[in-house]
Design an enzyme around this catalytic site. Structure first.
Site, PDB file in Angstrom:
ATOM      1  N   LEU A  10       0.851  -1.182   0.000  1.00  0.00           N
ATOM      2  CA  LEU A  10       0.000   0.000   0.000  1.00  0.00           C
ATOM      3  C   LEU A  10       0.892   1.238   0.000  1.00  0.00           C
ATOM      4  O   LEU A  10       1.792   1.366   0.837  1.00  0.00           O
ATOM      5  CB  LEU A  10      -0.926   0.010   1.205  1.00  0.00           C
ATOM      6  CG  LEU A  10      -1.992   1.121   1.205  1.00  0.00           C
ATOM      7  CD1 LEU A  10      -3.284   0.626   1.839  1.00  0.00           C
ATOM      8  CD2 LEU A  10      -1.507   2.377   1.935  1.00  0.00           C
ATOM      9  N   ILE A  11       0.644   2.151  -0.955  1.00  0.00           N
ATOM     10  CA  ILE A  11       1.459   3.357  -1.097  1.00  0.00           C
ATOM     11  C   ILE A  11       0.557   4.583  -0.999  1.00  0.00           C
ATOM     12  O   ILE A  11      -0.477   4.653  -1.658  1.00  0.00           O
ATOM     13  CB  ILE A  11       2.199   3.385  -2.449  1.00  0.00           C
ATOM     14  CG1 ILE A  11       2.937   2.057  -2.699  1.00  0.00           C
ATOM     15  CG2 ILE A  11       3.181   4.557  -2.505  1.00  0.00           C
ATOM     16  CD1 ILE A  11       3.576   1.959  -4.077  1.00  0.00           C
ATOM     17  N   CYS A  14      -0.052   8.763  -4.491  1.00  0.00           N
ATOM     18  CA  CYS A  14       0.352   8.176  -5.778  1.00  0.00           C
ATOM     19  C   CYS A  14      -0.140   8.928  -7.013  1.00  0.00           C
ATOM     20  O   CYS A  14      -0.016   8.412  -8.129  1.00  0.00           O
ATOM     21  CB  CYS A  14      -0.135   6.728  -5.867  1.00  0.00           C
ATOM     22  SG  CYS A  14       0.681   5.617  -4.719  1.00  0.00           S
ATOM     23  N   SER A  16       1.070  11.535  -8.394  1.00  0.00           N
ATOM     24  CA  SER A  16       2.158  12.084  -9.208  1.00  0.00           C
ATOM     25  C   SER A  16       3.488  11.787  -8.532  1.00  0.00           C
ATOM     26  O   SER A  16       3.539  11.231  -7.427  1.00  0.00           O
ATOM     27  CB  SER A  16       1.991  13.602  -9.386  1.00  0.00           C
ATOM     28  OG  SER A  16       2.077  14.259  -8.134  1.00  0.00           O
ATOM     29  N   ILE A  18       7.003  10.801  -6.951  1.00  0.00           N
ATOM     30  CA  ILE A  18       7.653   9.612  -6.411  1.00  0.00           C
ATOM     31  C   ILE A  18       6.653   8.490  -6.180  1.00  0.00           C
ATOM     32  O   ILE A  18       6.907   7.333  -6.525  1.00  0.00           O
ATOM     33  CB  ILE A  18       8.387   9.965  -5.090  1.00  0.00           C
ATOM     34  CG1 ILE A  18       9.538  10.932  -5.374  1.00  0.00           C
ATOM     35  CG2 ILE A  18       8.903   8.700  -4.410  1.00  0.00           C
ATOM     36  CD1 ILE A  18      10.188  11.499  -4.119  1.00  0.00           C
ATOM     37  N   GLY A  19       5.499   8.805  -5.596  1.00  0.00           N
ATOM     38  CA  GLY A  19       4.502   7.783  -5.308  1.00  0.00           C
ATOM     39  C   GLY A  19       4.012   7.096  -6.567  1.00  0.00           C
ATOM     40  O   GLY A  19       3.842   5.878  -6.603  1.00  0.00           O
ATOM     41  N   TYR A 157       9.547  22.509   7.138  1.00  0.00           N
ATOM     42  CA  TYR A 157       9.602  21.218   6.446  1.00  0.00           C
ATOM     43  C   TYR A 157      10.661  20.318   7.091  1.00  0.00           C
ATOM     44  O   TYR A 157      10.407  19.133   7.365  1.00  0.00           O
ATOM     45  CB  TYR A 157       9.916  21.422   4.973  1.00  0.00           C
ATOM     46  CG  TYR A 157      10.048  20.141   4.189  1.00  0.00           C
ATOM     47  CD1 TYR A 157       8.922  19.415   3.818  1.00  0.00           C
ATOM     48  CD2 TYR A 157      11.300  19.657   3.831  1.00  0.00           C
ATOM     49  CE1 TYR A 157       9.037  18.225   3.110  1.00  0.00           C
ATOM     50  CE2 TYR A 157      11.419  18.473   3.124  1.00  0.00           C
ATOM     51  CZ  TYR A 157      10.296  17.764   2.762  1.00  0.00           C
ATOM     52  OH  TYR A 157      10.422  16.582   2.060  1.00  0.00           O
ATOM     53  N   LYS A 161      10.375  16.557   9.088  1.00  0.00           N
ATOM     54  CA  LYS A 161      11.148  15.359   8.751  1.00  0.00           C
ATOM     55  C   LYS A 161      12.025  14.910   9.912  1.00  0.00           C
ATOM     56  O   LYS A 161      12.207  13.713  10.141  1.00  0.00           O
ATOM     57  CB  LYS A 161      11.999  15.622   7.495  1.00  0.00           C
ATOM     58  CG  LYS A 161      11.168  15.826   6.227  1.00  0.00           C
ATOM     59  CD  LYS A 161      10.269  14.621   5.941  1.00  0.00           C
ATOM     60  CE  LYS A 161       9.472  14.780   4.671  1.00  0.00           C
ATOM     61  NZ  LYS A 161       8.617  13.605   4.366  1.00  0.00           N
TER      62      LYS A 161
END
Length: 317
Positions: A10-11, A14, A16, A18-19, A157, A161
């Site tokens: 499961l991602i 998605c 656009s 990287i996903g 940002y 992270k």
């Protein structure tokens, strides 16, 4: 529905970038080892993914609506999967934010944390109990090199992270006891529509609350340097997807996975000096003293990154 022997992957995020490339690459695996559930907030944005997936769509790739910022949406998505069985969870959904802190409304900052931090935690909380019961599973979080080294004007940002790096570093210890693996993917700059659009938008944006000098440094020093860094060091979404696939397929997946060898010496600065002064002053000089020489310095760094550093990037084991 996954076929016997296939891993359910499961991602999130998605539609656009990287996903999308992760979903397509895993769905098109030659050995058909994966059934990919590619998720996005709005299925009206599915066209690029469906086109890229080609024949894999409807076979090894299916779509689902998922908003990582909604408890109900997350629960509904996972409940819609047969037996709630997810072998690999890839937390990719995220948003960026750049600019002088004084000019950014608190609500915008909270949105970044809601997606980048609490969205990931929300997903992990939903799939982790089943993985622990099965004594198996792999949780992957797309972090950033900015989760290891802060970057000027990316304060919020980077903070989001850093938060995820700490969360995952803590959780990974417990999960080992349940045979559940947790891995971080840490890209540097990536050429995506998301990044290009964000840079163009901030060029035009006013910076209310910030003094003229700060606005000058942001728009006339940082942004041009940032574009140089993207040009020289930027990877493609396919690069990140390939690294992620290697992590999934590794017999002993690494916890931290820097995708770009060019960033190894930059991150190393931080750990070479426990006071933190070395990295802070190095970045200061790179930005404010090198000025127009930034592009030359970035190019030099590219050539100075030798094979021994490249060998420290992701390998199957």
């Amino acid at each position: 529905m996954a076929s016997p022997g296939q891993k359910v992957v499961l991602i999130t995020g998605c539609s656009s970038g990287i996903g999308l490339r992760m979903a397509v690459m895993l769905a098109k695996d030659e050995q058909k080892r994966y059934h990919v559930i590619a998720t996005m907030r709005d299925l009206k944005r599915k066209d690029k993914l469906v086109e890229a997936a080609g024949d894999a769509y409807g076979k090894t790739l299916s779509l689902a609506v998922l908003d990582v910022c909604s408890d109900e949406s997350v629960k509904q998505c996972i409940n819609g999967i047969k037996d709630r069985h997810v072998d690999v969870l890839i937390n990719n959904a995220g948003i960026g934010l750049v600019g002088p802190v004084e000019s950014i409304p608190m609500e915008e900052m909270k949105k970044v944390f809601e997606t980048n931090v609490f969205g990931v935690i929300r997903m992990i909380k939903e799939v982790m109990p089943d993985m622990k019961k099965r004594r198996g599973g792999h949780i992957i979080v797309v972090s950033s090199v900015m989760g290891l080294q802060g970057v000027v004007f990316n304060d919020v940002y980077a903070a989001s992270k850093f938060a995820m790096e700490g969360f995952c570093e803590s959780l990974a210890v417990q999960l080992l006891k349940f045979n559940v693996t947790l891995s971080l993917i840490e890209p540097g700059p990536v050429h995506t529509e998301f990044e290009a659009k964000m840079i163009q938008e901030v060029k035009q944006r006013e910076c209310p609350g910030a003094d003229p000098d700060t606005v000058h440094y942001f728009k006339n020093v940082y942004l041009p340097s940032s574009l140089d860094i993207f040009e020289v060091l930027g990877q493609t979404p396919d690069d990140i997807a390939r690294c992620t696939k290697k992590v999934i397929e590794a017999s002993r997946p690494r916890f931290r996975n820097l995708t770009n060898p060019m960033y190894t010496p930059i991150v190393a600065l931080k750990y070479a000096d426990e006071t933190g002064g070395l990295s802070v002053h190095a970045f200061y000089h790179m930005l404010f003293n090198l000025g127009s020489l930034m592009h030359i310095s970035m190019t030099a760094m590219k050539y100075l990154t030798c094979g021994c550093l490249r060998s420290r990037t992701i390998s199957p084991n």
